[in-house]
Write a protein that holds these residues in place. Sequence first.
Motif, short mmCIF file in Angstrom:
data_model
loop_
_atom_site.label_atom_id
_atom_site.label_comp_id
_atom_site.label_asym_id
_atom_site.label_seq_id
_atom_site.Cartn_x
_atom_site.Cartn_y
_atom_site.Cartn_z
N LYS A 1 42.47 23.37 36.74
CA LYS A 1 43.58 22.88 36.67
C LYS A 1 44.84 22.56 37.83
CE LYS A 1 46.41 21.88 32.76
NZ LYS A 1 46.56 22.42 30.93
N LYS A 2 44.57 24.39 38.26
CA LYS A 2 45.44 23.99 39.61
C LYS A 2 45.36 24.40 40.46
CE LYS A 2 48.66 27.68 38.35
NZ LYS A 2 49.69 27.31 38.27
N ARG A 3 43.67 23.62 40.50
CA ARG A 3 43.23 22.58 41.89
C ARG A 3 43.26 23.92 43.17
NH1 ARG A 3 46.42 17.28 41.37
NH2 ARG A 3 45.62 16.30 39.95
N LEU A 4 42.41 24.94 42.60
CA LEU A 4 42.55 26.52 43.45
C LEU A 4 41.00 26.74 43.94
CD1 LEU A 4 44.28 29.03 42.05
CD2 LEU A 4 45.22 27.70 44.23
N SER A 5 40.76 26.45 44.77
CA SER A 5 39.36 26.85 44.90
C SER A 5 38.83 28.65 44.61
CB SER A 5 39.19 26.80 46.57
OG SER A 5 39.54 27.44 47.63
N GLN A 6 37.57 29.13 44.16
CA GLN A 6 37.52 29.71 44.13
C GLN A 6 37.65 31.01 45.30
OE1 GLN A 6 33.20 30.72 43.14
NE2 GLN A 6 33.09 30.34 41.28
N GLU A 7 37.57 30.33 46.73
CA GLU A 7 38.01 31.02 47.26
C GLU A 7 39.58 31.43 47.35
OE1 GLU A 7 37.21 31.77 52.58
OE2 GLU A 7 36.90 29.66 51.23
N GLU A 8 40.84 30.08 47.56
CA GLU A 8 42.04 30.19 47.16
C GLU A 8 42.41 31.60 46.09
OE1 GLU A 8 43.36 26.55 48.43
OE2 GLU A 8 42.48 26.44 47.19
N LEU A 9 41.71 31.71 45.13
CA LEU A 9 42.09 32.25 43.72
C LEU A 9 41.66 33.70 44.38
CD1 LEU A 9 42.91 32.63 41.01
CD2 LEU A 9 41.61 32.23 40.12
N ALA A 10 40.49 33.82 45.00
CA ALA A 10 40.13 35.24 44.97
C ALA A 10 40.70 36.09 46.09
CB ALA A 10 38.51 35.20 46.15
N HIS A 11 41.55 35.17 47.01
CA HIS A 11 42.27 35.53 48.21
C HIS A 11 44.02 36.22 47.51
CE1 HIS A 11 44.27 36.36 52.17
NE2 HIS A 11 45.33 35.44 51.11
N ALA A 12 44.23 35.58 46.48
CA ALA A 12 45.55 36.26 46.01
C ALA A 12 45.26 37.02 45.12
CB ALA A 12 45.63 34.16 44.97
N ILE A 13 44.14 37.04 44.60
CA ILE A 13 44.55 38.50 43.78
C ILE A 13 43.81 39.61 44.28
CG2 ILE A 13 44.41 37.25 41.37
CD1 ILE A 13 41.45 37.39 40.93
N GLY A 14 42.74 39.62 45.26
CA GLY A 14 42.68 40.17 46.35
C GLY A 14 41.09 40.77 45.90
N VAL A 15 40.05 40.20 45.50
CA VAL A 15 38.57 39.92 45.72
C VAL A 15 38.19 39.03 46.60
CG1 VAL A 15 38.59 40.70 42.62
CG2 VAL A 15 38.97 38.73 43.63
N THR A 16 36.92 38.79 46.59
CA THR A 16 35.83 37.77 47.19
C THR A 16 35.94 36.82 46.07
OG1 THR A 16 33.84 39.14 46.14
CG2 THR A 16 34.56 40.24 48.13
N TYR B 1 42.54 43.67 37.28
CA TYR B 1 42.19 41.75 37.32
C TYR B 1 43.10 41.17 36.70
CZ TYR B 1 40.04 44.52 41.86
OH TYR B 1 40.11 44.73 42.91
N ILE B 2 42.33 41.38 35.14
CA ILE B 2 43.05 40.66 34.04
C ILE B 2 44.45 40.53 34.21
CG2 ILE B 2 43.78 40.09 31.15
CD1 ILE B 2 40.50 40.69 32.51
N SER B 3 45.15 41.29 34.81
CA SER B 3 46.70 40.96 34.64
C SER B 3 47.26 39.76 35.87
CB SER B 3 47.34 41.82 34.39
OG SER B 3 47.10 42.53 35.95
N LYS B 4 46.65 40.03 37.32
CA LYS B 4 46.28 39.33 38.17
C LYS B 4 45.98 37.95 37.96
CE LYS B 4 46.51 43.17 41.39
NZ LYS B 4 45.57 43.67 42.78
#
Length: 112
Positions: free
Chosen positions: A13-28, A45-48
């Motif tokens: 819905k936010k038009r984020l790729s898995q990679e973009e979300l991963a980078h934003a919260i510090g995971v792969t 990671y839940i709160s992030k």
Amino acid sequence: MTTGTKIKMLREKKRLSQEELAHAIGVTQTTIGNWEGGKSIKHEYISKLAEKLDTPIDYLLITQPNVSSQTSAETTSIIPNFEISIKAPNHLFENLNKKIDLLISKFEQNQK
């Protein structure tokens, strides 16, 4: 609805790729894919995730039962919202998304 399904739905819905979300919260990206597939999520990671996806933590954690695809007229009448997902490159559907958003907002205004 499972936590993984909610993460995927909110991410798309936010038009984020898995990679973009991963980078934003510090995971792969693999970690995001695993979470969306149903693997457990470390509490740190839940709160992030909730913050990045603009949703309450409770929403991510509370699992809701799936609604059957064969719903009765009674069930359909009590479901206030619906969502349509189309998988394709974003640039192909930008105009369509705007039109769908407009239709949804008009539908919601008529429901009030």
